[in-house]
Design an enzyme around this catalytic site. Structure first.
Site, PDB file in Angstrom:
ATOM      1  N   HIS A  41      -5.002   4.171  -3.161  1.00  0.00           N
ATOM      2  CA  HIS A  41      -3.918   3.181  -3.253  1.00  0.00           C
ATOM      3  C   HIS A  41      -3.305   3.453  -4.621  1.00  0.00           C
ATOM      4  O   HIS A  41      -4.000   3.351  -5.649  1.00  0.00           O
ATOM      5  CB  HIS A  41      -4.494   1.754  -3.150  1.00  0.00           C
ATOM      6  CG  HIS A  41      -3.481   0.649  -3.255  1.00  0.00           C
ATOM      7  ND1 HIS A  41      -3.355  -0.350  -2.296  1.00  0.00           N
ATOM      8  CD2 HIS A  41      -2.574   0.346  -4.212  1.00  0.00           C
ATOM      9  CE1 HIS A  41      -2.404  -1.197  -2.654  1.00  0.00           C
ATOM     10  NE2 HIS A  41      -1.914  -0.800  -3.821  1.00  0.00           N
ATOM     11  N   HIS A  74      -2.080   3.878  -8.150  1.00  0.00           N
ATOM     12  CA  HIS A  74      -2.387   3.059  -9.329  1.00  0.00           C
ATOM     13  C   HIS A  74      -2.097   3.836 -10.594  1.00  0.00           C
ATOM     14  O   HIS A  74      -2.189   5.067 -10.621  1.00  0.00           O
ATOM     15  CB  HIS A  74      -3.852   2.601  -9.310  1.00  0.00           C
ATOM     16  CG  HIS A  74      -4.837   3.710  -9.137  1.00  0.00           C
ATOM     17  ND1 HIS A  74      -5.147   4.239  -7.890  1.00  0.00           N
ATOM     18  CD2 HIS A  74      -5.556   4.411 -10.032  1.00  0.00           C
ATOM     19  CE1 HIS A  74      -6.028   5.214  -8.051  1.00  0.00           C
ATOM     20  NE2 HIS A  74      -6.288   5.346  -9.349  1.00  0.00           N
ATOM     21  N   GLY A  95      -8.441  14.152  -9.221  1.00  0.00           N
ATOM     22  CA  GLY A  95      -9.596  13.256  -9.167  1.00  0.00           C
ATOM     23  C   GLY A  95      -9.267  11.846  -8.706  1.00  0.00           C
ATOM     24  O   GLY A  95      -9.952  10.898  -9.068  1.00  0.00           O
ATOM     25  N   HIS A 104       0.817  -1.216   0.000  1.00  0.00           N
ATOM     26  CA  HIS A 104       0.000   0.000   0.000  1.00  0.00           C
ATOM     27  C   HIS A 104       0.853   1.270   0.000  1.00  0.00           C
ATOM     28  O   HIS A 104       1.707   1.461   0.861  1.00  0.00           O
ATOM     29  CB  HIS A 104      -0.933   0.034   1.219  1.00  0.00           C
ATOM     30  CG  HIS A 104      -1.855   1.221   1.193  1.00  0.00           C
ATOM     31  ND1 HIS A 104      -3.098   1.175   0.613  1.00  0.00           N
ATOM     32  CD2 HIS A 104      -1.682   2.491   1.633  1.00  0.00           C
ATOM     33  CE1 HIS A 104      -3.667   2.376   0.699  1.00  0.00           C
ATOM     34  NE2 HIS A 104      -2.821   3.188   1.325  1.00  0.00           N
TER      35      HIS A 104
HETATM   36  P1  AMP Z   1      -8.766   7.147  -9.963  1.00  0.00           P
HETATM   37  O1  AMP Z   1      -9.890   8.074 -10.340  1.00  0.00           O
HETATM   38  O2  AMP Z   1      -7.480   7.469 -10.697  1.00  0.00           O
HETATM   39  O3  AMP Z   1      -8.576   7.028  -8.467  1.00  0.00           O
HETATM   40  O4  AMP Z   1      -9.180   5.730 -10.529  1.00  0.00           O
HETATM   41  C1  AMP Z   1      -9.770   4.729  -9.791  1.00  0.00           C
HETATM   42  C2  AMP Z   1     -10.209   3.707 -10.799  1.00  0.00           C
HETATM   43  O5  AMP Z   1     -10.486   2.499 -10.109  1.00  0.00           O
HETATM   44  C3  AMP Z   1     -11.488   4.076 -11.562  1.00  0.00           C
HETATM   45  O6  AMP Z   1     -11.184   4.103 -12.974  1.00  0.00           O
HETATM   46  C4  AMP Z   1     -12.465   2.955 -11.192  1.00  0.00           C
HETATM   47  O7  AMP Z   1     -13.278   2.574 -12.278  1.00  0.00           O
HETATM   48  C5  AMP Z   1     -11.521   1.849 -10.778  1.00  0.00           C
HETATM   49  N1  AMP Z   1     -12.059   0.868  -9.824  1.00  0.00           N
HETATM   50  C6  AMP Z   1     -12.651   1.109  -8.631  1.00  0.00           C
HETATM   51  N2  AMP Z   1     -12.962  -0.038  -8.012  1.00  0.00           N
HETATM   52  C7  AMP Z   1     -12.548  -1.039  -8.837  1.00  0.00           C
HETATM   53  C8  AMP Z   1     -12.590  -2.457  -8.764  1.00  0.00           C
HETATM   54  N3  AMP Z   1     -13.123  -3.101  -7.697  1.00  0.00           N
HETATM   55  N4  AMP Z   1     -12.082  -3.168  -9.794  1.00  0.00           N
HETATM   56  C9  AMP Z   1     -11.555  -2.537 -10.867  1.00  0.00           C
HETATM   57  N5  AMP Z   1     -11.476  -1.198 -10.989  1.00  0.00           N
HETATM   58  C10 AMP Z   1     -11.981  -0.461  -9.991  1.00  0.00           C
HETATM   59 ZN    ZN Z   2      -4.123  -0.319  -0.371  1.00  0.00          ZN
END
Ligand code: AMP
Ligand code: ZN
Length: 113
Positions: free
Chosen positions: A97, A99, A92, A46
């Site tokens: 976590h 990504h 946004g 994390h």
């Molecule tokens: P961000 O706006 O950069 O924080 O992106 C978060 C991303 O996580 C969004 O594009 C969501 O569609 C995606 N997301 C949230 N929950 C899940 C999940 N359980 N599995 C796959 N994608 C997810």
């Molecule tokens: Zn995490």
């Protein structure tokens, strides 16, 4: 982090459509894809976001090496793709976590780089 959704995906508590995994990194399909190919690459450990990355930590190069492998594995390496990392409120970031979004499979617009 016990209540973190991406920690739970990394340890298998929550299902995901995984496309790549190694010791440090996991990649899975975004639930709400913004393009024909939309993959999220995360560290298993994390981090809230890039603000948690220390100078000698190799996690960012591991993530980008995973992106290299995924592009070739999924066959979008030659046509090109975009990598996006949202950090904090103005960007946004909704999941705290770290990504990296891989967006591919179509001609991407020129807005926001
Ligand atoms: P961000 O706006 O950069 O924080 O992106 C978060 C991303 O996580 C969004 O594009 C969501 O569609 C995606 N997301 C949230 N929950 C899940 C999940 N359980 N599995 C796959 N994608 C997810
Ligand atoms: Zn995490």
């Amino acid at each position: 982090m016990s209540d973190c959704i991406f920690c739970k995906i990394a340890n298998g508590e929550i299902p995901s459509t995984k496309v790549y995994e190694n010791e440090d990194v996991v990649a899975f399909k975004d639930l709400n894809p913004q393009a024909p190919i939309h993959i999220l690459v995360i560290p298993k450990k994390h981090y809230n976001n890039v603000l948690d990355v220390e100078e000698n930590d190799s996690i960012i190069s591991k993530i980008y090496y995973a992106i290299n492998k995924i592009a070739k594995q999924e066959g979008f390496d030659k046509e090109g793709f975009r990598v996006i990392n949202n950090c904090g409120e103005n960007a946004g970031q909704t999941v705290m976590h770290m990504h990296f979004h891989i967006i591919a499979g179509k001609k991407l617009g020129e807005g926001i780089v």
